[in-house]
Scaffold this active site. Structure first.
Site, PDB file in Angstrom:
ATOM      1  N   MET A 183       0.871  -1.191   0.000  1.00 47.69           N
ATOM      2  CA  MET A 183       0.000   0.000   0.000  1.00 47.69           C
ATOM      3  C   MET A 183       0.896   1.225   0.000  1.00 47.69           C
ATOM      4  O   MET A 183       1.674   1.446   0.940  1.00 47.69           O
ATOM      5  CB  MET A 183      -0.946  -0.021   1.197  1.00 47.69           C
ATOM      6  CG  MET A 183      -2.028  -1.079   1.073  1.00 47.69           C
ATOM      7  SD  MET A 183      -3.293  -0.952   2.349  1.00 47.69           S
ATOM      8  CE  MET A 183      -2.501  -1.731   3.727  1.00 47.69           C
TER       9      MET A 183
ATOM     10  N   CYS B 282      -2.954  -1.539 -10.642  1.00 42.40           N
ATOM     11  CA  CYS B 282      -3.327  -0.254 -10.038  1.00 42.40           C
ATOM     12  C   CYS B 282      -4.287   0.493 -10.964  1.00 42.40           C
ATOM     13  O   CYS B 282      -4.013   0.666 -12.152  1.00 42.40           O
ATOM     14  CB  CYS B 282      -2.077   0.586  -9.770  1.00 42.40           C
ATOM     15  SG  CYS B 282      -2.489   2.228  -9.127  1.00 42.40           S
TER      16      CYS B 282
ATOM     17  N   ASN C 215      -7.047 -11.785  -3.089  1.00 37.97           N
ATOM     18  CA  ASN C 215      -6.994 -10.488  -2.391  1.00 37.97           C
ATOM     19  C   ASN C 215      -8.311  -9.730  -2.596  1.00 37.97           C
ATOM     20  O   ASN C 215      -8.867  -9.730  -3.678  1.00 37.97           O
ATOM     21  CB  ASN C 215      -5.806  -9.680  -2.947  1.00 37.97           C
ATOM     22  CG  ASN C 215      -5.791  -8.230  -2.507  1.00 37.97           C
ATOM     23  OD1 ASN C 215      -5.806  -7.322  -3.323  1.00 37.97           O
ATOM     24  ND2 ASN C 215      -5.773  -7.982  -1.211  1.00 37.97           N
ATOM     25  N   GLY C 216      -8.748  -9.088  -1.511  1.00 36.82           N
ATOM     26  CA  GLY C 216      -9.913  -8.220  -1.591  1.00 36.82           C
ATOM     27  C   GLY C 216     -10.877  -8.398  -0.449  1.00 36.82           C
ATOM     28  O   GLY C 216     -11.505  -9.447  -0.317  1.00 36.82           O
TER      29      GLY C 216
ATOM     30  N   GLY D 230      -4.861  -6.110   2.886  1.00 34.77           N
ATOM     31  CA  GLY D 230      -4.412  -4.720   2.862  1.00 34.77           C
ATOM     32  C   GLY D 230      -5.132  -3.883   3.903  1.00 34.77           C
ATOM     33  O   GLY D 230      -4.708  -3.775   5.062  1.00 34.77           O
TER      34      GLY D 230
HETATM   35  C1  LIG Z   1      -3.706   3.346   0.365  1.00 36.23           C
HETATM   36  C2  LIG Z   1      -3.552   2.197  -0.590  1.00 36.23           C
HETATM   37  C3  LIG Z   1      -2.393   2.099  -1.337  1.00 36.23           C
HETATM   38  C4  LIG Z   1      -2.225   1.029  -2.221  1.00 36.23           C
HETATM   39  N1  LIG Z   1      -1.034   0.898  -2.895  1.00 36.23           N
HETATM   40  C5  LIG Z   1      -0.812  -0.222  -3.639  1.00 36.23           C
HETATM   41  C6  LIG Z   1       0.473  -0.481  -4.194  1.00 36.23           C
HETATM   42  O1  LIG Z   1       1.434   0.276  -4.036  1.00 36.23           O
HETATM   43  N2  LIG Z   1       0.608  -1.623  -4.945  1.00 36.23           N
HETATM   44  C7  LIG Z   1      -0.426  -2.517  -5.135  1.00 36.23           C
HETATM   45  O2  LIG Z   1      -0.240  -3.532  -5.789  1.00 36.23           O
HETATM   46  N3  LIG Z   1      -1.627  -2.287  -4.591  1.00 36.23           N
HETATM   47  C8  LIG Z   1      -1.839  -1.191  -3.841  1.00 36.23           C
HETATM   48  N4  LIG Z   1      -3.046  -1.030  -3.222  1.00 36.23           N
HETATM   49  C9  LIG Z   1      -4.076  -2.086  -3.352  1.00 36.23           C
HETATM   50  C10 LIG Z   1      -3.933  -3.120  -2.214  1.00 36.23           C
HETATM   51  O3  LIG Z   1      -2.688  -3.775  -2.261  1.00 36.23           O
HETATM   52  C11 LIG Z   1      -5.048  -4.182  -2.287  1.00 36.23           C
HETATM   53  O4  LIG Z   1      -4.953  -4.845  -3.523  1.00 36.23           O
HETATM   54  C12 LIG Z   1      -6.436  -3.571  -2.168  1.00 36.23           C
HETATM   55  O5  LIG Z   1      -6.487  -2.628  -1.121  1.00 36.23           O
HETATM   56  C13 LIG Z   1      -7.501  -4.664  -1.937  1.00 36.23           C
HETATM   57  O6  LIG Z   1      -7.181  -5.434  -0.816  1.00 36.23           O
HETATM   58  P1  LIG Z   1      -7.843  -5.154   0.647  1.00 36.23           P
HETATM   59  O7  LIG Z   1      -9.337  -5.196   0.471  1.00 36.23           O
HETATM   60  O8  LIG Z   1      -7.326  -6.262   1.518  1.00 36.23           O
HETATM   61  O9  LIG Z   1      -7.380  -3.806   1.062  1.00 36.23           O
HETATM   62  C14 LIG Z   1      -3.246   0.055  -2.373  1.00 36.23           C
HETATM   63  C15 LIG Z   1      -4.418   0.185  -1.619  1.00 36.23           C
HETATM   64  C16 LIG Z   1      -4.577   1.222  -0.734  1.00 36.23           C
HETATM   65  C17 LIG Z   1      -5.833   1.300   0.080  1.00 36.23           C
END
Ligand SMILES: Cc1cc2nc3c(=O)[nH]c(=O)nc-3n(C[C@H](O)[C@H](O)[C@H](O)COP(=O)(O)O)c2cc1C
Length: 328
Positions: free
Chosen positions: A17, A102, A219-220, A243
């Site tokens: 993140m 992304c 993931n998600g 995340g």
């Molecule tokens: C603040 C923030 C920054 C993120 N930065 C990245 C990143 O640098 N690289 C990436 O692959 N995903 C990034 N993501 C996506 C997360 O890795 C993840 O795929 C997404 O939040 C869904 O998973 P979760 O529901 O467990 O949060 C980011 C998400 C958030 C909220």
């Protein structure tokens, strides 16, 4: 043999993140309930191979406590992937992950990340360039570092760009990847709808046919370890990536999280530890103090007066001022 082969199923990963999961936060999460694997924030390879390099290098900072650790990269030019991956081997990372998911508009407009879902030719060239960088990097450090048999290359992506597109995971599963993380949404939907774990399961079935050695990580929307274990079992996944769940519970990787029972003083003390490590790690203000605000919301929460306290803490102009306020 590489790092992915050493993890026992189902393994848990702290998601990359940007501006969140730097070395400081990874150490904090690790000190509470460590995941099995860490990713860095994503770092732009085109920026790294330019005069702006110095600004980006802190994102690759890590300590031995954060192992195993995978560096995540993104960008446009295959030659910059080649050079960067070569350097990552020498920096001692356990592998590299390419961001192809992304959904940020500016990034997509530039043809990067989720835009690669619709540009198979460039996506393939990037993976090839990364693999060449991994091989040449390993040759360059041979004898100096004990390297795993093969420096692993993985991809993190979504279910499609503008629409669901199952030809995309099919394409990726023909690229000889060590691991593939699927965030169960399309890029256009950002995070609007719930993640589709049924589709992640279908991709795991596709993996069984096309590329049995590639690990599949779902993931998600996972908010706890028990929930992740259930999803891994239901869909036959190798790993689960979490995340935002860590914002709701910094002990999210533990079997039985103590977070809901934490008293106000303990939460304040945990934030203090976070701020102290931040100050120690970035003594020259390599990271701006406002980046601490999103962490403030994690700890200073769910107790009487928390909101007022957060407002005061977020106005602090230095880590010392912040620590003084926390002492009060
Ligand atoms: C603040 C923030 C920054 C993120 N930065 C990245 C990143 O640098 N690289 C990436 O692959 N995903 C990034 N993501 C996506 C997360 O890795 C993840 O795929 C997404 O939040 C869904 O998973 P979760 O529901 O467990 O949060 C980011 C998400 C958030 C909220």
């Amino acid at each position: 043999m590489n790092i992915w082969d050493t993890l026992s199923r189902p393994f848990f990963i702290l998601a990359p993140m940007d501006d969140v999961t730097d070395t400081v936060f990874r150490q904090i999460v690790g000190s509470m309930a460590p995941p099995d694997l860490y990713f860095t924030e994503f770092v732009n390879v085109d920026g790294l191979q330019s005069p702006g390099r110095k600004m980006l290098l802190p994102k690759f900072q890590f300590s031995e406590k954060e192992r195993p650790i995978i560096a995540q990269i993104w960008g446009k030019k295959p030659e910059n992937y080649y050079q960067t991956v070569k350097e990552l081997v020498a920096m001692g990372f356990d592998g590299v992950d390419i961001n192809m998911g992304c959904p940020v508009k500016a990034v997509i407009r530039d043809g990067c990340c989720a835009a690669l879902i619709d540009d198979r030719e460039l996506a393939g060239e990037i993976i090839k360039a990364a693999r060449a960088g991994a091989l040449d990097g390993a040759r360059a450090v041979k004898g100096k570092l004990s390297l795993p048999h093969r420096f692993p290359i993985s991809v993190k992506t979504r279910l499609g760009n503008k629409q669901l597109d199952m030809t995309w995971p099919e394409f990726l599963l023909q690229q000889d990847l060590d691991a593939l993380t699927i965030h169960g949404r399309i890029a256009k939907d950002m995070s609007k709808y719930p993640a589709d774990w049924g589709k992640i399961g279908e991709i795991r079935e596709m993996r069984d046919r096309l590329s049995p050695a590639t690990k599949i990580i779902g993931n998600g929307d996972v908010l706890s370890r028990p929930q992740g274990l259930e999803l891994a079992e239901e869909h036959g996944l190798d790993g689960i990536m979490i995340g935002r769940g860590v914002f709701h519970d910094p002990y999210v990787f533990s079997t039985d999280s103590p977070w809901v029972d934490k008293a106000q003083a303990e939460k304040i003390n945990l934030y203090r530890q976070h701020v102290e490590l931040f100050a120690k790690t970035w003594p020259n203000r390599q990271h701006k103090i406002y980046t601490l605000n999103k962490f403030c919301k994690i700890y200073i929460n769910d107790f009487a007066g928390a909101k007022e306290m957060r407002i005061r803490l977020m106005a602090a102009r230095s880590t010392q001022e912040l620590l003084d306020l926390l002492d009060q």
